[in-house]
Design a protein around this motif. Structure first.
Motif, short mmCIF file in Angstrom:
data_model
loop_
_atom_site.label_atom_id
_atom_site.label_comp_id
_atom_site.label_asym_id
_atom_site.label_seq_id
_atom_site.Cartn_x
_atom_site.Cartn_y
_atom_site.Cartn_z
N LEU A 1 2.55 6.19 -2.59
CA LEU A 1 3.50 5.38 -3.33
C LEU A 1 4.25 4.43 -2.40
CD1 LEU A 1 4.98 7.97 -5.87
CD2 LEU A 1 2.88 6.59 -6.01
N TRP A 2 4.49 3.22 -2.93
CA TRP A 2 5.29 2.22 -2.22
C TRP A 2 6.76 2.60 -2.31
CZ3 TRP A 2 9.33 -1.09 -2.74
CH2 TRP A 2 9.41 -2.22 -1.92
N SER A 3 7.48 2.51 -1.20
CA SER A 3 8.92 2.77 -1.17
C SER A 3 9.54 1.93 -0.08
CB SER A 3 9.21 4.25 -0.92
OG SER A 3 8.81 4.62 0.39
N VAL A 4 10.86 1.88 -0.05
CA VAL A 4 11.53 1.10 1.00
C VAL A 4 11.34 1.75 2.36
CG1 VAL A 4 13.21 0.07 -0.57
CG2 VAL A 4 13.76 2.23 0.56
N GLU A 5 11.13 3.07 2.38
CA GLU A 5 10.89 3.75 3.65
C GLU A 5 9.44 3.64 4.09
OE1 GLU A 5 14.20 5.48 1.32
OE2 GLU A 5 12.03 5.39 0.91
N GLN A 6 8.52 3.63 3.12
CA GLN A 6 7.10 3.54 3.42
C GLN A 6 6.46 2.54 2.45
OE1 GLN A 6 4.76 7.06 2.67
NE2 GLN A 6 3.12 6.45 4.06
N PRO A 7 6.54 1.27 2.77
CA PRO A 7 6.02 0.24 1.85
C PRO A 7 4.50 0.12 1.95
CG PRO A 7 7.02 -0.79 3.77
CD PRO A 7 7.26 0.68 3.92
N TYR A 8 3.82 1.10 1.37
CA TYR A 8 2.36 1.17 1.49
C TYR A 8 1.71 0.20 0.51
CZ TYR A 8 -2.28 3.20 2.08
OH TYR A 8 -3.61 3.38 2.37
N LEU A 9 0.75 -0.56 1.01
CA LEU A 9 0.11 -1.59 0.20
C LEU A 9 -1.39 -1.35 0.07
CD1 LEU A 9 1.88 -4.79 1.60
CD2 LEU A 9 2.30 -3.66 -0.59
N TYR A 10 -1.85 -1.43 -1.16
CA TYR A 10 -3.26 -1.51 -1.45
C TYR A 10 -3.63 -2.99 -1.65
CZ TYR A 10 -3.08 3.53 -2.54
OH TYR A 10 -2.92 4.89 -2.48
N THR B 1 -14.29 -5.22 -9.83
CA THR B 1 -12.98 -5.04 -9.22
C THR B 1 -12.99 -3.79 -8.34
OG1 THR B 1 -11.81 -6.10 -11.05
CG2 THR B 1 -10.53 -4.62 -9.66
N ASP B 2 -12.53 -3.94 -7.11
CA ASP B 2 -12.35 -2.81 -6.19
C ASP B 2 -10.89 -2.75 -5.76
OD1 ASP B 2 -15.07 -1.98 -6.04
OD2 ASP B 2 -15.47 -3.67 -4.70
N VAL B 3 -10.37 -1.53 -5.71
CA VAL B 3 -9.05 -1.30 -5.13
C VAL B 3 -9.27 -0.70 -3.74
CG1 VAL B 3 -6.83 -0.16 -5.34
CG2 VAL B 3 -8.05 -0.92 -7.40
N LEU B 4 -8.74 -1.37 -2.72
CA LEU B 4 -8.92 -0.93 -1.34
C LEU B 4 -7.60 -0.38 -0.81
CD1 LEU B 4 -10.91 -3.99 0.05
CD2 LEU B 4 -11.79 -2.02 -1.18
N ASN B 5 -7.68 0.70 -0.02
CA ASN B 5 -6.48 1.20 0.62
C ASN B 5 -6.20 0.38 1.88
OD1 ASN B 5 -8.21 2.16 2.62
ND2 ASN B 5 -8.12 4.29 1.92
N ALA B 6 -5.18 0.77 2.62
CA ALA B 6 -4.76 -0.01 3.79
C ALA B 6 -5.83 -0.06 4.87
CB ALA B 6 -3.46 0.56 4.35
N GLN B 7 -6.76 0.88 4.84
CA GLN B 7 -7.84 0.90 5.83
C GLN B 7 -9.06 0.11 5.35
OE1 GLN B 7 -6.17 3.94 4.94
NE2 GLN B 7 -4.83 3.35 6.66
N GLY B 8 -8.98 -0.43 4.11
CA GLY B 8 -10.08 -1.20 3.58
C GLY B 8 -11.13 -0.37 2.86
N THR B 9 -10.84 0.90 2.60
CA THR B 9 -11.77 1.78 1.92
C THR B 9 -11.54 1.73 0.41
OG1 THR B 9 -11.76 3.28 3.82
CG2 THR B 9 -12.60 4.16 1.73
#
Length: 806
Positions: free
Chosen positions: A263-272, A225-233
């Motif tokens: 952190l995911w928020s309504v202002e910054q919905p950041y996804l891994y 299992t790998d967790v990738l950030n939004a840049q795919g790293t």
């Protein structure tokens, strides 16, 4: 899903778009090349049945929206007065020889309703509930290589009425073909929770369920299992080196840590993204992706809702699933446009009223930052309509609820599960046992979110769903006057206003006086004579259904009560069906903050002034009235201390909001000319808005919401059509018939004007303007090129706009 591959997989004489190629797992778009027959023929399930005369189409498809509004459909007036019935879908396809020994599934996101499916004449199963996602294993029934396979689907929406709103008919959500190894992650087979979240570190608990379809119990695999950030790293990894698959299903539970997470928020919905890979002896068997948004939240009895340690109000709306002129047929861009309009208003929450939504809506909410109440049912065993889901309750409610939770539980936008809306079992002891059963089903699959239900009764003795003790969060519909006392009546409980408002408005129509609230009673209008002969409601925020309230009345209460976690307004958009309080020919609701075409009603700007940090000054109504008529002029404003109104450069006075006021008003004897409002803060001008008396209609204006589209055969451009005078002013009463022609790589997908009693078809090349506006929806063909839209009308200067499909 992994990155979209711009390639095609050739399956015999057919081509199917590859949605994802994750190692051996292939996900194919299975929407093209279907044939459709309205009506019923029991022989259509047989592969040899001739279907060459059937209509060829691409899914998703809603046959009801293609029909005519008619009094003959009055049994479905609450559902939009459009035709329903029975229909058949068939598709012939070839699977590649490489699929031999693999598992091949067909996945349906939703079929309304009573679907039955056959593959090569073999019956696979049925699904009564029109909102559930489901799949069938085709593996044992397929002809591999060059053999042709036939899938047949019967859809039965004939028994009416089965809903209180428009449902659509047909395979109205997406369909996929999924090919996996015999050892693979199961359907919806991952589940991630974040029990520990801070700005320094997040702990992820991951459950992975692997299906072993080899028929052998001595399989040993490795799971990485790998967790990738939004840049795919990669930011975290975990490997299980020797997992023994002794049963058909095996669940493993790795734990990972992410340091300094975003952190995911309504202002910054950041996804891994979590990527799970299964290997056997270093050979990749499967790769499966799971969305991840890292956030913490709580519902507190005293303090309401907080996310990531910060208190906030849920500022939400309820949405039915229809997309106006497109009907129930799912289109991602149409959903995205709705959410963009709501986001601009300040909305941060969506309630999926009153059923599981299309998965694309939840993905968009993940990406755009919305707090979702995911709702399962509008009724339990006790019916609300004669032919509704209550007939299927005993046999299907467990499977349908489990399907919703398992499918949706990895979406970070979902913050609560709703097991029902205004359920009739709340009035008797059957509510005790059913509520407990449903809550237990949810908690067996997810304990990371509260269970709620939208309740109508705020008296504990009368509410058996509350008495069940099954709810973590009490959701109350309407009765805003009681919100302040809820902590006394329901001690140690957390609260949300699960449904508020039911204010009634028709865009651009104004009845005066505007400073008294009028409720529309049971069976028709009340407090004024028989309503309006043109089936309109006033766009001043002063009319509501008898059970509801105006927008201002409810928000004034909720904004001041810290124990109220927030609200979901009924509704964000007008929707087809439920045309309270008017009978035929009204055929869609009046409740929306935006109309069916997506044009904002005036109250949109009240919310924008309250729910955003934007400077707002919205002045209304229009300025075309009979001579000397006394007109109520309203203004919504924010980031200002006062507003001054001018008529033909003469001041009509300054108004300031006092107390609980959310708008200011002047009563103005009409005279033609220019009405101007100026808002000021600390004596300095903030904003200026001007409305001018319009002259005779002279020309058409076309405005495309997007000039560049994707050449995928799905993307849309929404073209606003305005009728203007010579000076470019919108003519408020214009109702000209506009005719459209489209050239190039686009088609006309639908037309609308937002008027709730318009009986013109949505699938047409023409539309009357309503109060100066209408809408044309353009869809790409799947090829790149220029799309030219031309609009003409007798007596008006024509207009043309171009968009590009790339």
């Amino acid at each position: 899903m992994k990155k979209l591959f711009l390639c095609w997989l050739w399956l015999g004489t057919l081509s199917t778009a590859v949605l994802a190629q994750n190692g051996p797992r292939t996900v194919l778009d299975f929407n093209d090349g279907w044939r459709f027959l309205p009506g019923d023929d029991a022989n259509a399930k047989n592969p040899a049945f001739p279907d060459d005369t059937w209509r060829t189409l691409t899914l998703p498809h809603d046959w009801s929206i293609e029909g005519q509004f008619s009094e003959h459909n009055l049994s479905t007036t609450q559902a939009g007065a459009l035709p329903t019935g029975i229909g058949w879908y068939r598709k012939t396809f070839v699977v590649p020889a490489s699929s031999k020994g693999k598992n091949v599934y067909i996945e349906f996101d939703g079929v309304y309703r009573n679907s039955q499916v056959w593959i090569n004449g073999t019956y696979l199963g049925s699904r009564p509930y029109g909102y559930s996602s489901f799949r069938y294993d085709l593996s044992k029934h397929l002809k591999a290589g060059a053999g042709k396979n036939t899938i047949a689907v019967r859809v039965d929406n004939a028994a009416q009425p089965n809903s209180r709103w428009y449902t659509g008919s047909g395979i109205y959500r997406n369909v996929r073909l999924v090919i996996t190894s015999a050892i693979a992650v199961d359907e919806w087979g991952t589940f991630v929770t974040t029990p520990t979240v801070s700005e320094k570190m997040a702990v992820l608990n991951l459950k992975i369920t692997v299906r072993n379809a080899t028929g052998r119990k001595d399989q040993v695999v490795q799971i990485g299992t790998d967790v990738l950030n939004a840049q795919g790293t990669p930011v975290a990894s975990y490997t299980l080196t020797a997992v023994s698959l002794r049963d058909t299903l095996k669940t493993v539970s790795p734990q990972l840590e992410i340091y300094t997470p975003i952190l995911w928020s309504v202002e910054q919905p950041y996804l891994y993204k979590i990527v799970t890979r299964i290997y056997r002896q270093d050979r990749l068997l499967d790769s499966y992706e799971t969305p991840l948004g890292i956030r913490s939240f709580s519902f507190d009895p005293a303090a309401g809702f907080s996310m990531n340690g910060k208190p906030m109000k849920i500022l939400g709306v309820c949405l039915h699933h229809d997309l106006g002129a497109l009907g129930a047929a799912v289109n991602r861009r149409a959903m995205q446009r709705q959410l963009e309009l709501l986001k601009s208003m300040g909305c941060n929450g969506i309630r999926t009223a009153h059923n599981p939504p299309a998965p694309e809506l939840l993905t968009l909410c993940d990406e755009m930052g919305f707090i979702v109440m995911d709702e399962a049912f509008d009724m339990w065993k006790k019916k609300k309509s004669k032919q509704d889901y209550g007939l299927n309750w005993d046999a299907w409610h467990k499977a349908d609820l489990e399907a919703m939770i398992r499918r949706d539980r990895n979406h970070p936008s979902i913050f609560m599960w709703s097991i029902g809306n205004e359920i009739r079992e709340q009035f008797d002891s059957t509510g005790l046992t059913i509520a407990r059963e449903l809550a237990q089903i949810v908690r067996e699959l997810d304990t990371s979110r509260p269970v709620t239900s939208a309740l109508t009764e705020n008296v504990p003795e009368k509410n058996f769903i509350y008495q069940s003790g099954a709810l973590d969060l009490l959701g109350f519909n309407y009765k805003h006057e009681a919100y302040a006392d809820l902590p006394k009546v329901f001690p140690n409980q957390a609260f949300i206003a699960s449904e508020t408002g039911s204010s009634l408005q028709t865009r651009g129509h104004y009845d005066m006086p505007s400073d008294s609230v009028r409720l529309w009673g049971k069976g028709g209008p009340a407090n004024f004579t028989d309503g309006n002969p043109d089936w309109t409601a006033s766009a001043y925020d002063n009319e509501a259904a008898y059970w509801g309230s105006t927008h201002e009345q409810t928000w004034k209460v909720i904004k001041k009560l810290p124990h109220m976690a927030g609200m979901y307004v009924w509704t964000g958009f007008d929707y087809l069906g439920e045309p309270h309080p008017y009978p035929w020919p009204a055929r869609s609701s009046y409740f929306g903050i935006l109309d069916l075409a997506g044009f904002p009603k005036d109250v949109y700007y009240m919310y924008q002034s309250e729910w955003t940090d934007k400077p707002v000054l919205h002045l209304f109504p229009h300025w075309n009235w009979p001579p000397k008529k006394v007109v109520d002029v309203w203004a919504y404003y924010s980031q200002a201390d006062e507003v001054e109104l001018f008529l033909n450069n003469k001041s009509l006075g300054v108004r300031r909001k006092t107390g609980n006021d959310l708008h200011v008003m002047w009563r103005v004897p009409y005279e033609p000319g220019t009405l101007t409002a100026i808002s000021r803060q600390a004596g300095k001008t903030s904003l200026t808005r001007t409305i001018t008396t319009a002259g005779k209609p002279a020309k058409i204006q076309l405005i495309a919401d997007r000039a560049t589209l994707a050449a995928d055969g799905k993307d849309l451009s929404f073209i606003t059509v305005n009728v203007l005078d010579e000076q470019g002013n919108l003519v408020p009463g214009a109702n000209h018939l506009i005719t459209f022609t489209v050239r190039g790589e686009g088609t006309l997908a639908g037309v609308d004007n937002g008027y709730q009693a318009s009986l013109e078809p949505f699938k047409a090349t023409y539309r009357k303007a309503y109060n100066g506006k209408c809408l044309a929806i353009i869809k790409t063909t799947g090829k790149p090129g220029v799309i030219t839209i031309n609009a003409t009308s007798e007596g008006l200067q024509a207009a043309t706009v171009e968009v590009v499909s790339r």
